[in-house]
Scaffold this motif. Structure first.
Motif, PDB file in Angstrom:
ATOM      1  N   GLU A 125     -80.583 -10.087 -31.814  1.00  0.00           N
ATOM      2  CA  GLU A 125     -80.752 -11.278 -30.977  1.00  0.00           C
ATOM      3  C   GLU A 125     -79.433 -11.959 -30.620  1.00  0.00           C
ATOM      4  OE1 GLU A 125     -83.346 -15.463 -30.849  1.00  0.00           O
ATOM      5  OE2 GLU A 125     -83.566 -14.064 -32.541  1.00  0.00           O
ATOM      6  N   ASP A 163     -87.166 -10.826 -22.296  1.00  0.00           N
ATOM      7  CA  ASP A 163     -86.957 -10.963 -23.743  1.00  0.00           C
ATOM      8  C   ASP A 163     -87.334 -12.391 -24.132  1.00  0.00           C
ATOM      9  OD1 ASP A 163     -85.873 -11.251 -26.384  1.00  0.00           O
ATOM     10  OD2 ASP A 163     -84.516  -9.578 -25.963  1.00  0.00           O
ATOM     11  N   ARG A 165     -87.209 -13.942 -26.993  1.00  0.00           N
ATOM     12  CA  ARG A 165     -86.498 -14.589 -28.094  1.00  0.00           C
ATOM     13  C   ARG A 165     -85.641 -15.738 -27.565  1.00  0.00           C
ATOM     14  NH1 ARG A 165     -83.850  -9.414 -30.791  1.00  0.00           N
ATOM     15  NH2 ARG A 165     -83.581  -8.939 -28.560  1.00  0.00           N
ATOM     16  N   VAL A 168     -81.885 -15.299 -26.793  1.00  0.00           N
ATOM     17  CA  VAL A 168     -81.620 -14.378 -25.684  1.00  0.00           C
ATOM     18  C   VAL A 168     -81.958 -15.030 -24.352  1.00  0.00           C
ATOM     19  CG1 VAL A 168     -82.180 -12.152 -24.642  1.00  0.00           C
ATOM     20  CG2 VAL A 168     -81.970 -12.337 -27.127  1.00  0.00           C
TER      21      VAL A 168
END
Length: 222
Positions: A125, A163, A165, A168
């Protein structure tokens, strides 16, 4: 003569402030060895020591969060190797050390653009965030790079936009916004890319695009 890292580390420990550590946690700044030393204090130390790559290496090896931020201020970009950069990026603990190293050190290396592309393809990450943080800082500071460099970054932005996360998607958004504020041509291209990203079936992509469009569509060149 290199500055004695033991003295610098001892000074950092004397400046430790537990109240600041608690405040940092509220902003998502955490790690194994936080002292609560302010950036203002770190810059004052860096001004006294001057650039010193050996000192930077020893500060990084200490594992102390503030020592590693200080390492970014005192390291010599011309002496930083790709191997060191690839080792240090794996040690990141939160967005703050990631963005700090990208802004104050990695973007000044001759191989910064290569790192940006390579790290943006990694799965870890914070390493992946570092790739996009580098793109964002290069968009601001690399005055010599041509538009084609940033077009290649926009391709990576599109590919990474799903993504979910937190670190990110924030990095991807940052890169998209900074590329789009580099010049009028890239502004239009970043807006077009944001609209393509907005159509993806992904909450992260919709957030990245929506937030970027609000800024990019208002942007005016200086």
């Amino acid at each position: 003569m290199s500055v004695d890292s033991a003295n610098v580390l001892a000074e950092l420990r004397r400046l430790a402030n537990p109240t600041n550590v608690a405040g940092m946690a509220r902003f998502g700044i955490d790690g194994q060895n936080l002292l609560g030393v302010s950036v203002v204090q770190l810059r004052a130390i860096a001004k006294r020591t001057g650039l010193d790559h050996s000192l930077a290496e020893e500060l990084w090896a200490s594992g102390i969060f503030e020592a590693r931020i200080l390492a970014a201020f005192v390291a010599e970009p011309a002496q930083l190797t790709r191997r060191q950069a690839n080792a240090w990026v794996k040690d990141f603990e939160c967005w703050a050390d990631c963005d700090g190293l990208c802004t104050h050190l990695f973007r000044k290396t001759s191989f910064a653009s290569d790192l940006a592309i390579a790290w943006s393809r990694r799965q870890e990450e914070l390493v992946k965030r570092a790739g996009f943080a580098l793109m964002a800082t290069l968009a601001v500071h690399d005055k010599a790079a041509g538009n084609e460099v940033f077009r290649s970054y926009l391709s990576r932005v599109r590919e990474a936009a799903t993504d979910e996360r937190h670190n990110v998607k924030k990095g991807v958004n940052w890169a998209l916004r900074q590329i789009g504020k580099r010049n009028p041509i890239l502004n239009l291209e970043a807006i077009r890319m944001a609209k393509r990203i907005r159509d993806k079936d992904s909450p992260a992509a919709r957030w990245i695009a929506g937030d970027a469009l609000r800024e990019l569509q208002r942007w005016k060149p200086r």
